[in-house]
Scaffold this motif. Sequence first.
Motif, mmCIF file in Angstrom:
data_model
loop_
_atom_site.group_PDB
_atom_site.id
_atom_site.type_symbol
_atom_site.label_atom_id
_atom_site.label_comp_id
_atom_site.label_asym_id
_atom_site.label_seq_id
_atom_site.Cartn_x
_atom_site.Cartn_y
_atom_site.Cartn_z
ATOM 1 N N ASP A 175 28.046 40.012 9.780
ATOM 2 C CA ASP A 175 27.665 41.432 9.871
ATOM 3 C C ASP A 175 28.140 42.254 8.687
ATOM 4 O O ASP A 175 27.689 43.384 8.504
ATOM 5 C CB ASP A 175 28.208 42.041 11.166
ATOM 6 C CG ASP A 175 29.735 41.944 11.246
ATOM 7 O OD1 ASP A 175 30.325 41.235 10.398
ATOM 8 O OD2 ASP A 175 30.326 42.564 12.149
ATOM 9 N N ALA A 176 29.075 41.723 7.892
ATOM 10 C CA ALA A 176 29.598 42.520 6.793
ATOM 11 C C ALA A 176 30.256 41.627 5.756
ATOM 12 O O ALA A 176 30.568 40.458 6.015
ATOM 13 C CB ALA A 176 30.612 43.549 7.315
ATOM 14 N N ALA A 200 23.955 45.036 7.588
ATOM 15 C CA ALA A 200 22.803 45.519 8.341
ATOM 16 C C ALA A 200 21.892 46.377 7.472
ATOM 17 O O ALA A 200 20.703 46.549 7.781
ATOM 18 C CB ALA A 200 23.265 46.302 9.569
ATOM 19 N N GLN A 201 22.434 46.952 6.414
ATOM 20 C CA GLN A 201 21.625 47.825 5.566
ATOM 21 C C GLN A 201 20.771 47.029 4.566
ATOM 22 O O GLN A 201 19.951 47.602 3.878
ATOM 23 C CB GLN A 201 22.541 48.786 4.805
ATOM 24 C CG GLN A 201 23.364 49.693 5.710
ATOM 25 C CD GLN A 201 24.245 50.638 4.906
ATOM 26 O OE1 GLN A 201 24.003 50.907 3.741
ATOM 27 N NE2 GLN A 201 25.289 51.168 5.570
ATOM 28 N N LEU A 257 21.555 37.931 4.059
ATOM 29 C CA LEU A 257 22.228 37.618 2.805
ATOM 30 C C LEU A 257 22.096 36.113 2.504
ATOM 31 O O LEU A 257 22.319 35.264 3.367
ATOM 32 C CB LEU A 257 23.702 37.995 2.906
ATOM 33 C CG LEU A 257 24.565 37.718 1.670
ATOM 34 C CD1 LEU A 257 24.215 38.683 0.560
ATOM 35 C CD2 LEU A 257 26.049 37.838 2.035
ATOM 36 N N SER A 258 21.717 35.792 1.269
ATOM 37 C CA SER A 258 21.621 34.394 0.865
ATOM 38 C C SER A 258 22.683 34.018 -0.152
ATOM 39 O O SER A 258 23.154 32.878 -0.177
ATOM 40 C CB SER A 258 20.233 34.098 0.281
ATOM 41 O OG SER A 258 19.989 34.898 -0.868
ATOM 42 N N CYS A 259 23.098 34.924 -1.019
ATOM 43 C CA CYS A 259 24.164 34.655 -1.988
ATOM 44 C C CYS A 259 24.668 35.985 -2.526
ATOM 45 O O CYS A 259 24.016 37.017 -2.375
ATOM 46 C CB CYS A 259 23.679 33.751 -3.123
ATOM 47 S SG CYS A 259 22.339 34.458 -4.092
ATOM 48 N N MET A 260 25.827 35.922 -3.181
ATOM 49 C CA MET A 260 26.401 37.156 -3.715
ATOM 50 C C MET A 260 27.309 36.824 -4.899
ATOM 51 O O MET A 260 27.704 35.663 -5.095
ATOM 52 C CB MET A 260 27.183 37.889 -2.638
ATOM 53 C CG MET A 260 28.372 37.121 -2.062
ATOM 54 S SD MET A 260 29.210 38.017 -0.752
ATOM 55 C CE MET A 260 30.517 36.876 -0.343
ATOM 56 N N ALA A 261 27.617 37.859 -5.675
ATOM 57 C CA ALA A 261 28.528 37.733 -6.811
ATOM 58 C C ALA A 261 29.372 38.993 -6.891
ATOM 59 O O ALA A 261 28.840 40.114 -6.858
ATOM 60 C CB ALA A 261 27.753 37.532 -8.104
ATOM 61 N N LEU A 262 30.674 38.818 -6.956
ATOM 62 C CA LEU A 262 31.616 39.931 -6.967
ATOM 63 C C LEU A 262 31.961 40.313 -8.401
ATOM 64 O O LEU A 262 32.347 39.450 -9.213
ATOM 65 C CB LEU A 262 32.885 39.556 -6.200
ATOM 66 C CG LEU A 262 33.954 40.642 -6.060
ATOM 67 C CD1 LEU A 262 33.390 41.863 -5.326
ATOM 68 C CD2 LEU A 262 35.169 40.090 -5.328
ATOM 69 N N MET A 263 31.846 41.624 -8.705
ATOM 70 C CA MET A 263 32.118 42.151 -10.025
ATOM 71 C C MET A 263 33.425 42.933 -9.996
ATOM 72 O O MET A 263 33.960 43.253 -8.923
ATOM 73 C CB MET A 263 30.955 43.057 -10.465
ATOM 74 C CG MET A 263 29.604 42.352 -10.472
ATOM 75 S SD MET A 263 28.222 43.515 -10.544
ATOM 76 C CE MET A 263 28.645 44.448 -12.007
ATOM 77 N N PRO A 264 33.959 43.277 -11.152
ATOM 78 C CA PRO A 264 35.153 44.146 -11.167
ATOM 79 C C PRO A 264 34.856 45.502 -10.531
ATOM 80 O O PRO A 264 33.697 45.884 -10.347
ATOM 81 C CB PRO A 264 35.467 44.263 -12.660
ATOM 82 C CG PRO A 264 34.816 43.069 -13.290
ATOM 83 C CD PRO A 264 33.590 42.806 -12.483
ATOM 84 N N GLY A 306 31.429 55.824 1.883
ATOM 85 C CA GLY A 306 31.384 56.129 0.463
ATOM 86 C C GLY A 306 30.790 55.037 -0.382
ATOM 87 O O GLY A 306 30.715 55.190 -1.603
ATOM 88 N N SER A 307 30.361 53.962 0.236
ATOM 89 C CA SER A 307 29.742 52.875 -0.511
ATOM 90 C C SER A 307 28.307 53.234 -0.848
ATOM 91 O O SER A 307 27.598 53.870 -0.057
ATOM 92 C CB SER A 307 29.771 51.575 0.300
ATOM 93 O OG SER A 307 31.097 51.215 0.596
#
Length: 1849
Positions: free
Chosen positions: A1594-1595, A1620-1621, A1626-1633, A1659-1660
């Motif tokens: 969910d998140a 949910a938004q 979600l299939s994949c992700m990449a975290l940035m600074p 605030g996101s």
Amino acid sequence: MEAAVGMEPLVEAVGLEALKGHIHTVPHPRSTVVRVFLSSTGSDMTVERSVLMEKAYPDIQNFCHSLGLTFELVDLRWGVRDMVSVDHMTTELCLEEIQACQRISAGPAFTVLLGNRYGHRPLPRVISEREFELLVGKVSDLDDVKFINKWYWRDDNNVPPSYVLQPITRHFAHYDNMSAECAELRDKDALSWQYTEARLLKLLHSAALEAEKAGQITPEQRNNYFKSVTECEIEQGLLSAGTPSATSATSLVLVRELPKLRKKDVQKNPAAFTDVTVDGLVDTEAQELLSSLKARLLSACSSSSSSSSSSSSFSSCVQLSCPELSKAGVLEPSRKEHAQYLDQLCQQFTSQIKERIRETVGEGSTGVGSWLHQEIHHHASMCARECAVFRGRESLLGKVCLTMWDRTGARHAPLVLVGPPGVGKTALMCKLAQEMRGVLDPRAAVVLRLLGTSRLSSDLQTLLRGVCLQIRGAFGLSSSHPATLSTQVLVRVFRQALEEVSARGDMLLLLLDGLELLFPAHNELVRAFRQALEEVSARGDMLLLLLDGLELLSPAHNALKLHWLPRDLPPNVHLVVSLPDTAASLLGRLRATTIEEELHGSFFELEPLTCEQSKGVVEAYLSAAGRALQKEQEEVLIRRFKKSGGGSPLFLHMALHTALQWTSHTHTADLQVGESSQEVVDLLLQSLEKKHGRLLTSRALTYIALARDGLSEAELRDVLSLDDEVLAEVYRHWLPPSSSSLIHMPPLLWTRLRKDMGELLVERQDAGRHLLTFYHRLVREQVQQRYLDGEQRSERHAVMADYFQGIWSNGRPKPLQLPPLHSKLDADRKVPCQPLWFAEGVANLRKLRELPFHLLHADRWEQLCGFIVGSMEWLSCKTAVCGVGSVLEDLSLCTTLYECPELQLIQDTFTLIKPTLDLIEGHADSSLLYTELFARLHCFTETYPALIGRLCSQCQDWFTACPDPTLIPKSSFLPLPGGVLTSLSGLKTGVSAVDVCPTNDLLVAGSEDGMVTAWNIRDQEVVHTLAAHTGPVLALRVVCGGSLCLSCGADGALSCWSLKTGRQLYCLQEAVSCSTHTRPAEGSSEHNTSQQNTSEQSTSEQNCPTRTEKTRALDTSEQNTSTENKENSGEEHSTTEHSNSTENPSDPNTILKVTGTQTSVSQKNIRSQKVTAGSSTGALCTPLCCVVEESAVIFTQAPKQCVKAWHLESGESLYEVGPPGQSTMLGALGGCVCVLSGGDLLTLYKASTGLETSQIRLNSPSTSTSPHTHGTAHTHGPSHTLSPSHTHGDLHALRPSHTESRDTHTLTPICVLQLVKQNKLLVASREGFIFQVSSNGTYITVELPSPASFLSASEDEKTVLAGCGSLLVVLEVQQHNSLQKLLELPLGATVRTAAASSQAGLLVTAAQDQLIKVWSLPSGTLQDTFDAGDPFVTSLAIFGQAVVSVSSSSSSSSSSSSSSSGSLKLWKLTSDPKMRARTSMPAHCPLVAISKDSQSAFFVHRDNRKEIYTWDCTTGEITRKSQDAMDASAEVRCLELAQQKRLLFCGLRTGTVMIYPLDFPQETLCIPPLKDTPQIQSMSISPREECVAVAYEDAVCLFEVTARDSFPCVDGPVGRFPLAQLPSALSCMALMPSHRLLCGGEAGHVTLWSCKNKGSSTGSTSTPLEPGHAARITCIALSHWSNQALVGSQDCVQKLWSLSPLLLDHTMEYKGFVFEGVLCAAFSVNDKYVFTGSLDKTIKVWDVASGDLLCVQYVYSPIIKIAAHKDGIVGVSQQGRFVKEGFRCPAQVRPGFNPLQNFQAQLKVISRERTLDPQNADARDGQCYNLANVNLMSMFKARPSTSNTCVLL
């Protein structure tokens, strides 16, 4: 070789009539030889001709080579002292050579070099009877008449009779005696002949003039007595040509004019520059004739110029101005003015010849039309020659024609012509080709191949491809089989089909795997051949295919095993083959595969020729040659023919060749005819030796005999020029013209020998070259027997090796000792250079073909290694030009003669490479071969430095010097040699059923597309491909000693096939039941879930180390979540769990899985039969059929759970057995069928009668009261036995009453094994027992550690194998009906199958870890291990010293959507283990993390997802550094590695995140499950590793990675992004600074999240990256500076985004042969490049700045994980291979570079326009940030945390 799908280009190039076999309509193919005859007078042009040979000819030769042509110059006057020959044949030889040049040459064919001499005017050798008598009548002096009659003898053997000039030696015996003691006599005879010739000429001149005046002869006839040899040549080559334009186009005239000769010059050298009489006076008549000749030449050239439309027409003769002669009256090249003249001559000659070559030689056809046209013309020419003299055989021809006519409408066997060697089989086959069209159908196509007479007809693959193309072209078949098409054509058709599907609005899902197996694949070519025959028959067309001389095929591809030859021909298709009766093995194979009914009418014996037939042949032969024999001579010939005893046409042909030399006045006592064909050839060779010298004769014929494909005449003269002994013999009595500069073989000497050989030497065209070879192999054999012993053979091969190696070319002198000289002569032999490449794209085909052969047989091992096997330049050139098959042929020769493990490894490597390069079909650049070889052999360099080390070193040098972007392998990640021997091609879909017949080396496999394919394992050849069923094949059974095969399909049919012919004997519809034969799709969630969980419960906990208290505590905290997840899974606690865990997950659930068989097994095979529990009602997935061969009865599990019996031979229904609706067949035992009913009641029915014989109640020991122990056998007796008088209809009434009150326990069989020799049946139950049932009604039970998933036995049935989870139990069948456990072998993974051989003392296993292991029996010692490369090995079989592994269709891991077809692989048991590299990681690992330092990789095994394994990339071993720490205690869902901080993050299904500090192996951290959060989906670590993102359902929660007291810990969550938004999951992700997150969705969307309020989701902000993708996002890769990201998807589109500001830089769309997307990506260390791994099994390199594709590399398996490493990448493939590569890219890519040269793909790159606006420019922080320079421990200390998020276990 290339063909268009519509065949129009082929028909246009060859012609429809030629394709249909009309031999008289086949046009001459294009030649690649420019052959020029040089005509000139002798003495006055000696200097010019020598200068031309020295300077001009090499230049023209190099020019022709650059065009792919060969230049040959024929100068018969060079190197000989006197043109006058003893037999007066010089003029005829010259004219025949001119005709040959005009016929062969692809450019100019004739050149005149005319000076101030008219030339020698010879006497006519033959004068017709009428003309001679007319001329003699004009001679009044009786002495003159006698004088003429003394030299001209009447020859009545000429037709018509004529007068022939006698040889000079008939009256001057010492004329040609060159011995020193006869010098005076020789000079006297030579002078006498000069006066004799002058007197005869004078008499004939005067008589001819008088006859002309009287009108009795024409001026042309009169000129025959006045013309010189030069004028005869000019008339033949130029003046008698068809048109003036044709004359100018093919001829060159050079006229030299000397200044007026001074009287003193003539006196000094009277015959050098002018014609003189025998008395030394100027011959004014000859000078007048010369002037007339020059005028005719000028007129001809002028008319040519006026009629030519070409812009570069040849308007006139080239006039050469020569300075005055020297004081000695000669031309001296050392003088300046003479040197200038000679240079001008060379320049004019060279430029004019080159200009004519350019004019006359076009581009030509080099595709399929070229080589196929050449092949058809070759066989048509030979056919016409054979038919010209064919006589007799009417009876046999009639029988063959009648048989064909009778068989036209039905399927039938091929016809076979058999006879002794030389009996006339070839002639008869040619006659059939000529006559049968009129008998069968005028529209029929006749395809003739005289095997072994050309290179293309000697190799099976080129033979089949040529035949297929000719058939398709002849009948206009619109589509072709892939085996006969080029890759470009296939790709075009493939893409067109996809476009058509899209245009129709239809949906297509295409899943392809194993592209390297698409193209043949020799077996695919065989299939294409048979398919072509079927298509012709289906159209109703008529085809006759004639293959003469099967024994002459090359043994490559097992051609002589005849597996490729169809045994069952369709209607309207006829195949006739011939072979000698001495080929017993071939004949035996043909007879053995012909059914009895057709055996008598399919074989025809050729009888010897009768005397009457031989007379007809003699008459036809002589008539064709324009000759006759006197009656006495013919009687001698026929008498010898009778005496030869064989009645052989070959003998007659050889004898007639000799008889052509007989004249009518040849006395019968002088006639020499042998009594056998061999003796005739020997006598011929003796006559040639006597006339031409033994040395020249033997060497010339020997070189032809030893050549691999024959030699051209120019090559033969060059080779003879390198033979010191030959040149010493030739120049024994005189010196060559330019003894100080060059020496060569005089062409005239060979031409004379060639003339006398006649038809015994034939010419065949090969790649445009005209090569000489022998008419019949008997001639070759006799030449080798007569002239070659062991040492001489090696020496002759050495000379030819020197020639093709080019050692003595380019002016390098070879020392030679000539008899007239006292010192050695260092002279240029004037042989051509032999580079590998003549020009760009023009290879030296002759060198590539011949040099390896001669180096090998010359025993030049060092040169063979240095120039051939150990030379990457050679291997690359030959692979590109001739194909991998040609390289393999050379390597096979090497390994046959030399036992060298390096050679074997190199050969195995090329075998592995072949499918890929065949797919590209010669269009690959060098980088592909260098990469393939280096990646496969790199790991062997230290062990084998001599050859493999040298090759790898050359590869590295090539990579260093390569001007293009290149990926350089640094590890051996491609499939390696030394393991699998070969893959058996022929399957298109998964293997669903297998059976073997070891006695016949047969393996039969059924596939999911309904096809049944039979292989001969020993020969690795497809024997039959049978279209058996409309659905998957469920069961196979080979019976009757391998002659019959039974197949059961999902369509419910039972088919019986003849394995002799491949013919279907009968098909029984609705004979078998398929309702219970279902299985979950492999790879489905149901299958995987049940398998994983049950295996965890049954086997993993036993074998895995004990978990720590910390882990148990964690398990307690996760109990609620875990219980909830299990409830959601639905089927995890069903009653079928245990079944799925123990049985083979990929097993096709058929009864006939065969293991443990070997070649020594008897005809009755050993079979492991699978039975799987179905529903709770007791329905079983049972054996579909079984056979009792002694009773010829088949039993099938019929629909509605009944067992039916059928007659084996006829398919007739016999009876039913067992209770209706509840009968389950288990197998056959002692002539009975065993039927299970009522849960555990086993009933035996006699096969011959269908009567019940006994009943047995199978009770498990667990239900009995007696105690038992593990592995102990318990004996039980029969429960009831019936009298044979009872019928099967009375079974219910006769059942014992106690069956109603028995225990309710129900037996659940898993698998069944029939022991034929032991007369026993083994049944394994789900309760963990084996029941051994005997035919006497008793049985015993043995308990196993766990239920058996399969059973198999050795060939002697004394060893039984049972797979029990990860254990293999080995049992011994002992006497007194007992089973004793011998061994329990732990394999560490689920055992899938096993095979044993008591004879070899070996045991072979295959487990889920994709390893095939070889164990010794009975000790159980591990001997060898193979990397199967496939976890779905379902069957094993031992054949001698090899093992066959069978893999069913499999599903890839969750990251891949492709499916793979089944495969059959052959493994060597005798290979040296050190020849194999280290094993790889397990294939299809669901999760992998790899370190950037390339030292280690971490993975989760597909069988046990609770543990994380470590792969040491250096040692190639799987380890677990800390068993406690790496035990995750729950299923691992995601795996990420913090590279610099050395932290391994593992997300568990329970919501826990396990963190393993790699520097602290004894410690473990974890993030407990968050409240109300489901299981973890994925994770991502930021580039600077300060933060980790964990995606729940969910998140997405963010956690900070910090340090406390130098120990890492995790804080958080510090941010939260609600999923949910998102538009889709979600299939994949990449975290940035800065807590920014890129998220990719299942629907193709990409969203950038930014978290402004730390620790909260409020605030996101989210920003969509538009445009998105059309398919699922598969990967998101960030650059090291985090300012760019690559987004990859399944729709083949990759988008490169600039993240600061957010702009789309490039959209890269790559569509390959199969449209599949990206799996993983990584930026290079410097962020200049981005590397991607795709489902199309390639690694691609893209330029970040431009978006251009720089490099594509095929790696045979999809790359599932990739990371940047120094100057390249490291990665892991789906097959578990560790990939490590460097990338080298020049500063600037050269113009015209095409990265897709080796691939059939489309590339489209769309880039945004760059602007200079600072707001749009990339923003980069000025600080230099390098992860390698960061002090991680100081960072940990600087950021102490008080968070309790991270728990230390």
